[in-house]
Write a protein that holds these residues in place. Structure first.
Motif, PDB file in Angstrom:
ATOM      1  N   THR A  17       7.129 -14.234  -8.821  1.00 40.44           N
ATOM      2  CA  THR A  17       5.903 -14.309  -9.883  1.00 40.44           C
ATOM      3  C   THR A  17       5.147 -13.068  -9.760  1.00 40.44           C
ATOM      4  O   THR A  17       4.179 -12.624 -10.574  1.00 40.44           O
ATOM      5  CB  THR A  17       5.210 -15.670  -9.190  1.00 40.44           C
ATOM      6  N   GLY A  18       5.197 -12.593  -8.567  1.00 42.49           N
ATOM      7  CA  GLY A  18       4.396 -11.262  -8.456  1.00 42.49           C
ATOM      8  C   GLY A  18       4.566 -10.295  -9.238  1.00 42.49           C
ATOM      9  O   GLY A  18       3.875  -9.464  -9.811  1.00 42.49           O
ATOM     10  N   PHE A  19       5.881 -10.124  -9.403  1.00 37.24           N
ATOM     11  CA  PHE A  19       6.817  -9.285 -10.241  1.00 37.24           C
ATOM     12  C   PHE A  19       6.372  -9.376 -11.598  1.00 37.24           C
ATOM     13  O   PHE A  19       6.000  -8.412 -12.225  1.00 37.24           O
ATOM     14  CB  PHE A  19       8.264  -9.247 -10.044  1.00 37.24           C
ATOM     15  N   ILE A  20       6.596 -10.383 -12.006  1.00 35.32           N
ATOM     16  CA  ILE A  20       5.932 -10.927 -13.209  1.00 35.32           C
ATOM     17  C   ILE A  20       4.528 -10.407 -13.615  1.00 35.32           C
ATOM     18  O   ILE A  20       4.126  -9.931 -14.709  1.00 35.32           O
ATOM     19  CB  ILE A  20       6.170 -12.588 -13.908  1.00 35.32           C
ATOM     20  N   GLY A  21       3.548 -10.868 -12.999  1.00 35.23           N
ATOM     21  CA  GLY A  21       2.239 -10.682 -12.994  1.00 35.23           C
ATOM     22  C   GLY A  21       2.202  -9.066 -13.026  1.00 35.23           C
ATOM     23  O   GLY A  21       1.289  -8.405 -13.747  1.00 35.23           O
ATOM     24  N   ALA A  22       2.846  -8.202 -11.974  1.00 35.97           N
ATOM     25  CA  ALA A  22       2.600  -6.744 -12.028  1.00 35.97           C
ATOM     26  C   ALA A  22       3.355  -5.933 -13.282  1.00 35.97           C
ATOM     27  O   ALA A  22       2.635  -5.272 -13.858  1.00 35.97           O
ATOM     28  CB  ALA A  22       3.235  -6.282 -10.939  1.00 35.97           C
ATOM     29  N   ALA A  23       4.308  -6.576 -13.915  1.00 35.90           N
ATOM     30  CA  ALA A  23       4.924  -6.360 -14.773  1.00 35.90           C
ATOM     31  C   ALA A  23       4.118  -6.179 -16.221  1.00 35.90           C
ATOM     32  O   ALA A  23       3.972  -5.540 -16.998  1.00 35.90           O
ATOM     33  CB  ALA A  23       6.430  -6.754 -15.278  1.00 35.90           C
ATOM     34  N   VAL A  24       3.493  -7.699 -16.058  1.00 31.41           N
ATOM     35  CA  VAL A  24       2.466  -7.883 -17.585  1.00 31.41           C
ATOM     36  C   VAL A  24       1.347  -6.746 -17.135  1.00 31.41           C
ATOM     37  O   VAL A  24       0.903  -6.302 -18.563  1.00 31.41           O
ATOM     38  CB  VAL A  24       2.117  -9.293 -17.230  1.00 31.41           C
ATOM     39  N   TRP A  46       5.865  -3.520  -6.349  1.00 32.10           N
ATOM     40  CA  TRP A  46       4.386  -3.464  -6.106  1.00 32.10           C
ATOM     41  C   TRP A  46       4.129  -3.789  -4.697  1.00 32.10           C
ATOM     42  O   TRP A  46       2.765  -3.680  -4.283  1.00 32.10           O
ATOM     43  CB  TRP A  46       3.954  -4.638  -7.197  1.00 32.10           C
ATOM     44  N   PRO A  47       4.908  -4.503  -3.956  1.00 30.74           N
ATOM     45  CA  PRO A  47       4.421  -4.711  -2.496  1.00 30.74           C
ATOM     46  C   PRO A  47       4.147  -3.354  -1.898  1.00 30.74           C
ATOM     47  O   PRO A  47       3.158  -3.498  -0.865  1.00 30.74           O
ATOM     48  CB  PRO A  47       5.580  -5.451  -1.874  1.00 30.74           C
ATOM     49  N   ALA A  48       4.760  -2.365  -2.056  1.00 30.58           N
ATOM     50  CA  ALA A  48       4.625  -1.071  -1.271  1.00 30.58           C
ATOM     51  C   ALA A  48       3.381  -0.367  -1.640  1.00 30.58           C
ATOM     52  O   ALA A  48       2.518  -0.019  -0.916  1.00 30.58           O
ATOM     53  CB  ALA A  48       5.471  -0.005  -1.707  1.00 30.58           C
ATOM     54  N   PHE A  49       2.900  -0.590  -2.759  1.00 29.87           N
ATOM     55  CA  PHE A  49       1.490  -0.288  -3.461  1.00 29.87           C
ATOM     56  C   PHE A  49       0.482  -0.965  -2.854  1.00 29.87           C
ATOM     57  O   PHE A  49      -0.483  -0.515  -2.191  1.00 29.87           O
ATOM     58  CB  PHE A  49       1.227  -0.435  -4.991  1.00 29.87           C
ATOM     59  N   LEU A  50       0.713  -2.462  -2.768  1.00 25.78           N
ATOM     60  CA  LEU A  50      -0.346  -3.128  -2.057  1.00 25.78           C
ATOM     61  C   LEU A  50      -0.700  -2.891  -0.140  1.00 25.78           C
ATOM     62  O   LEU A  50      -1.483  -2.681   0.001  1.00 25.78           O
ATOM     63  CB  LEU A  50       0.342  -4.726  -2.058  1.00 25.78           C
ATOM     64  N   VAL A  51       0.678  -2.530   0.178  1.00 20.77           N
ATOM     65  CA  VAL A  51       0.522  -2.472   1.549  1.00 20.77           C
ATOM     66  C   VAL A  51      -0.092  -0.903   1.939  1.00 20.77           C
ATOM     67  O   VAL A  51      -0.957  -0.767   2.677  1.00 20.77           O
ATOM     68  CB  VAL A  51       1.970  -2.412   2.425  1.00 20.77           C
ATOM     69  N   TYR A  52       0.345   0.172   1.098  1.00 22.62           N
ATOM     70  CA  TYR A  52      -0.413   1.283   0.996  1.00 22.62           C
ATOM     71  C   TYR A  52      -1.848   1.187   0.817  1.00 22.62           C
ATOM     72  O   TYR A  52      -2.550   1.851   1.661  1.00 22.62           O
ATOM     73  CB  TYR A  52       0.066   2.323  -0.263  1.00 22.62           C
ATOM     74  N   GLU A  53      -2.346   0.371  -0.225  1.00 23.83           N
ATOM     75  CA  GLU A  53      -3.610   0.266  -0.311  1.00 23.83           C
ATOM     76  C   GLU A  53      -4.448  -0.458   0.799  1.00 23.83           C
ATOM     77  O   GLU A  53      -5.618  -0.175   1.200  1.00 23.83           O
ATOM     78  CB  GLU A  53      -3.928  -0.349  -1.816  1.00 23.83           C
ATOM     79  N   VAL A  54      -3.808  -1.483   1.387  1.00 23.10           N
ATOM     80  CA  VAL A  54      -4.339  -2.260   2.450  1.00 23.10           C
ATOM     81  C   VAL A  54      -4.741  -0.980   3.833  1.00 23.10           C
ATOM     82  O   VAL A  54      -5.629  -1.159   4.339  1.00 23.10           O
ATOM     83  CB  VAL A  54      -3.610  -3.366   2.846  1.00 23.10           C
ATOM     84  N   PHE A  55      -3.465  -0.642   4.114  1.00 24.47           N
ATOM     85  CA  PHE A  55      -3.667   0.741   5.202  1.00 24.47           C
ATOM     86  C   PHE A  55      -4.866   1.538   4.762  1.00 24.47           C
ATOM     87  O   PHE A  55      -5.582   2.065   5.535  1.00 24.47           O
ATOM     88  CB  PHE A  55      -2.320   1.174   5.214  1.00 24.47           C
TER      89      PHE A  55
END
Length: 60
Positions: A17-24, A46-55
Motif C-alpha cells: 500500500t505504501g508502494f501504491i501511494g508513493a507511485a501515485v 520509498w522506505p530508503a527515502f523515508l529513513v534518510y529523511e528521518v536520520f
C-alpha cells in the motif's frame, strides 16, 4: 526465523500500500513520461527515502 506468516503478510501488505501511494504521488508529480518512469522506480525504494529523511531530521 522471526515472526509468524500472518505478521509477514501484514508487513507485505503495508509495504504494498505504501508502494501504491508513493507511485501515485511520484507519477502524479511527473512532468513527462520519463519522469513518471523515474517516479515508479522511486516508489520501489520509498522506505530508503523515508529513513534518510528521518536520520537527516534527527541529525539537525
Amino acid at each position: 526465523m522471526s515472526g509468524s506468516k500472518s505478521a509477514q503478510g501484514a508487513n507485505g501488505f503495508l509495504y504494498f500500500t505504501g508502494f501504491i501511494g508513493a507511485a501515485v504521488y511520484y507519477i502524479g508529480a511527473a512532468a513527462g513520461f520519463w519522469a513518471g518512469v523515474v517516479g515508479l522506480l522511486k516508489a520501489l525504494v520509498w522506505p530508503a527515502f523515508l529513513v534518510y529523511e528521518v536520520f537527516a531530521h534527527l541529525a539537525s
